[in-house]
Design an enzyme around this catalytic site. Structure first.
Site, PDB file in Angstrom:
ATOM      1  NE  ARG A  40     -63.483 -68.232 -73.340  1.00 36.20           N
ATOM      2  CZ  ARG A  40     -63.454 -70.124 -73.226  1.00 36.20           C
ATOM      3  NH1 ARG A  40     -64.404 -70.664 -73.101  1.00 36.20           N
ATOM      4  NH2 ARG A  40     -61.518 -70.023 -72.976  1.00 36.20           N
TER       5      ARG A  40
ATOM      6  N   GLY B  23     -56.783 -74.181 -74.401  1.00 30.99           N
ATOM      7  CA  GLY B  23     -56.079 -75.667 -75.520  1.00 30.99           C
ATOM      8  C   GLY B  23     -56.400 -74.505 -76.932  1.00 30.99           C
TER       9      GLY B  23
ATOM     10  N   GLY C   7     -55.526 -69.478 -69.875  1.00 26.88           N
ATOM     11  CA  GLY C   7     -56.411 -69.398 -68.908  1.00 26.88           C
ATOM     12  C   GLY C   7     -55.620 -68.556 -68.069  1.00 26.88           C
TER      13      GLY C   7
END
Length: 400
Positions: A38, A379, A356
Site C-alpha cells: 500500500r 471493502g 483480500g
C-alpha cells in the site's frame, strides 16, 4: 463516469501545503511493516507532488483505535518503511491537528514530506465532525485523495476535507477509478464476472448487482454449493448455506431476466477432511458422496471457466474458486488465473480483480502483475462491485 480533477490539473504548487489522504494501514509485526504494497501504491503521488515543490502532508489511519490514542496504533512505526519506499526523508507529527501538526507543517520546506499521526485517534474522524474537518483543513491549501480503499467511508479525511479545500484525485485513486470504469462502468462486452469465496450471505448485494451488468457470472468457492443445493443437488458435508436457497433462486431468476448466464461447477474435487494433501477424488457435481465435501471445482469446470474467459473482452474477479490456501485445492483458481493472465498479456482481455482473498490468490498463482488492474482496496472494491456510491469518490466528482 463523472469527471474528477487529477494531479494534471494542479499547477504552480511549489510552496503549497498539500494534504494527501493515503492508505498506510499496512500489516505490522514486532514494530516492522511486513508488506509495503500500500505504501508502494501511493508513492507516485507523494513523489510527484514533492518533486514539484509542494509541502506534502500525509493523512492516514492505522487500525481501529475508536477515537482514542493507542500506542501500538501510532503511525510513527510506519515512518521507516515510508522513507525506504520513497527514498526520501519523512518527518512525523505527534498529532494530526492542533499545535503539534501546525508546528511540524510550519517547519516544512518546499518538497518536504510530513506524516501526521493517526486520524482515528480523534472521534471526529469517523463522525466526519465539521470542527475536526476544519482543524485538519487549517494545515493545508489543497486536498488530494489517494486512498480509494477508504473511499467507501464518509470520514473527515476522506470526504469532509474535499468540501473545504480544492480537491483532486491522486495517481492511485485515478488509476483505480479508470480501471473500475473499464470493468463495470463502460466495459467492452462480453463481460464475465468470477465470484468465489465461502458464503453467499456476504455477497448477496454483489451478486444481485452483477447479474444485471455482466453477460456471464461464474460462481465458485463454497458459495457455489448453496446455488447447487438450490437446484436440487446433494452437496454432502460441503460448506453450504441451505437457508439461503430462496435467495440463490431469486438471483438465478434475476440473471435469467437480465440475460446473464450463471456458470456453476460441473464437477468437483472432494475430500473427507480439510487439510493440505488430504486424500481426494474428482466427482460429477451430481454424485458428491454424503460423507465428503467439495473443496475445489473439477477439471471439466475449469475448462468451462477458461472457455468463458476466452470469449470475454472484460473480466471482473472477486473471490477464489476453491480452498486455494491448501494444496491441491488451489488447482482451479491457479489454472483460471493463469489463463486470464495469458489472455490479458495477449491484449485480448481487460482483467480487473480485487478483494483480500482475491489478491492473495492471484499472488499465489504468480499472476498479479499480469492482470490489467488488481485492487488492494478490499471493502471499497466490494462496495463498488455492489453498485453502491462511494462518498470519497462522489465528493471528488462533485468538487469544482
Amino acid at each position: 463516469m463523472p469527471a474528477f480533477k487529477t494531479l494534471d490539473d494542479l499547477n504552480d504548487i511549489a510552496g503549497k501545503r498539500v494534504l494527501v489522504r493515503v492508505d498506510l494501514n499496512v500489516p505490522v509485526a514486532d514494530g516492522k511493516v511486513t508488506d509495503a504494497t500500500r505504501i508502494e501504491r501511493v508513492a507516485p503521488t507523494i513523489l510527484e507532488l514533492s518533486s514539484k515543490g509542494a509541502k506534502v502532508i500525509l493523512l492516514a489511519h492505522f487500525g481501529r483505535p475508536k477515537g482514542e490514542p493507542v500506542a501500538d496504533m501510532s503511525l510513527s512505526q510506519i515512518v521507516p518503511a515510508v522513507e525506504e519506499v520513497l527514498d526520501h526523508a519523512v518527518s512525523f507529527a505527534t498529532d494530526c491537528i492542533g499545535a503539534p501538526a501546525a508546528d511540524a507543517v510550519a517547519k516544512l520546506n518546499d518538497g518536504d514530506i510530513l506524516l501526521l499521526e493517526n486520524t482515528r485517534f480523534h472521534k471526529g474522524e469517523e463522525k466526519n465532525d465539521p470542527a475536526f474537518v476544519e482543524a485538519l483543513a487549517a494545515n493545508g491549501d489543497i486536498y488530494v485523495n489517494d486512498a480509494f480503499s477508504a473511499a467507501h467511508r464518509a470520514h473527515a479525511s476522506t470526504e469532509g476535507l474535499a468540501r473545504h479545500l480544492p480537491a483532486y484525485a491522486g495517481r492511485t485513486m485515478q488509476a483505480e477509478l479508470e480501471a473500475l470504469e473499464k470493468g463495470l462502468g463502460q466495459p467492452v462486452r462480453p463481460v464475465v464476472a468470477i465470484v468465489g469465496g465461502a458464503k453467499v450471505s456476504s455477497k448477496i448485494d454483489l451478486l444481485m448487482n452483477l447479474v444485471k451488468k455482466v453477460d456471464a457470472l461464474v460462481i465458485g468457492g463454497g458459495m457455489a454449493n448453496t446455488f447447487l443445493a438450490a437446484r436440487g443437488a446433494q452437496v454432502g458435508k460441503s460448506l453450504c448455506e441451505h437457508d439461503l436457497a430462496e435467495t440463490a433462486k431469486q438471483i438465478m431468476i434475476e440473471a435469467a431476466t437480465s440475460g446473464c448466464a450463471i456458470v456453476l461447477p460441473e464437477d468437483g474435487v472432494v475430500a473427507r477432511e480439510f487439510k493440505a494433501g488430504a486424500a481426494n477424488e474428482i466427482v460429477d457435481i451430481n454424485a458428491i458422496p454424503t460423507d465428503a465435501m467439495v473443496l475445489d471445482v473439477g477439471p471439466k469446470s475449469v475448462e468451462s471457466i477458461k472457455a468463458w474467459i476466452s470469449r470475454a473482452e472484460t473480466l471482473v474477479w472477486n473471490g477464489p474458486l476453491g480452498a486455494f490456501e491448501i494444496e491441491p485445492f488451489d488447482t482451479a483458481t491457479v489454472a483460471a488465473a493463469k489463463h486470464a493472465a495469458e489472455c490479458t498479456k495477449a491484449g485480448k482481455l481487460v482483467s480487473v480483480a480485487g478483494g483480500g482473498d482475491t489478491v492473495a490468490a492471484l499472488n499465489h498463482a504468480g499472476v498479479s502483475e499480469d492482470f490489467s488492474y488488481v485492487s488492494t482496496a478490499g471493502g471499497a472494491f466490494l462496495e463498488w462491485m455492489e453498485g453502491k456510491e462511494l462518498p470519497g469518490v462522489a465528493i471528488l466528482t462533485a468538487a469544482k
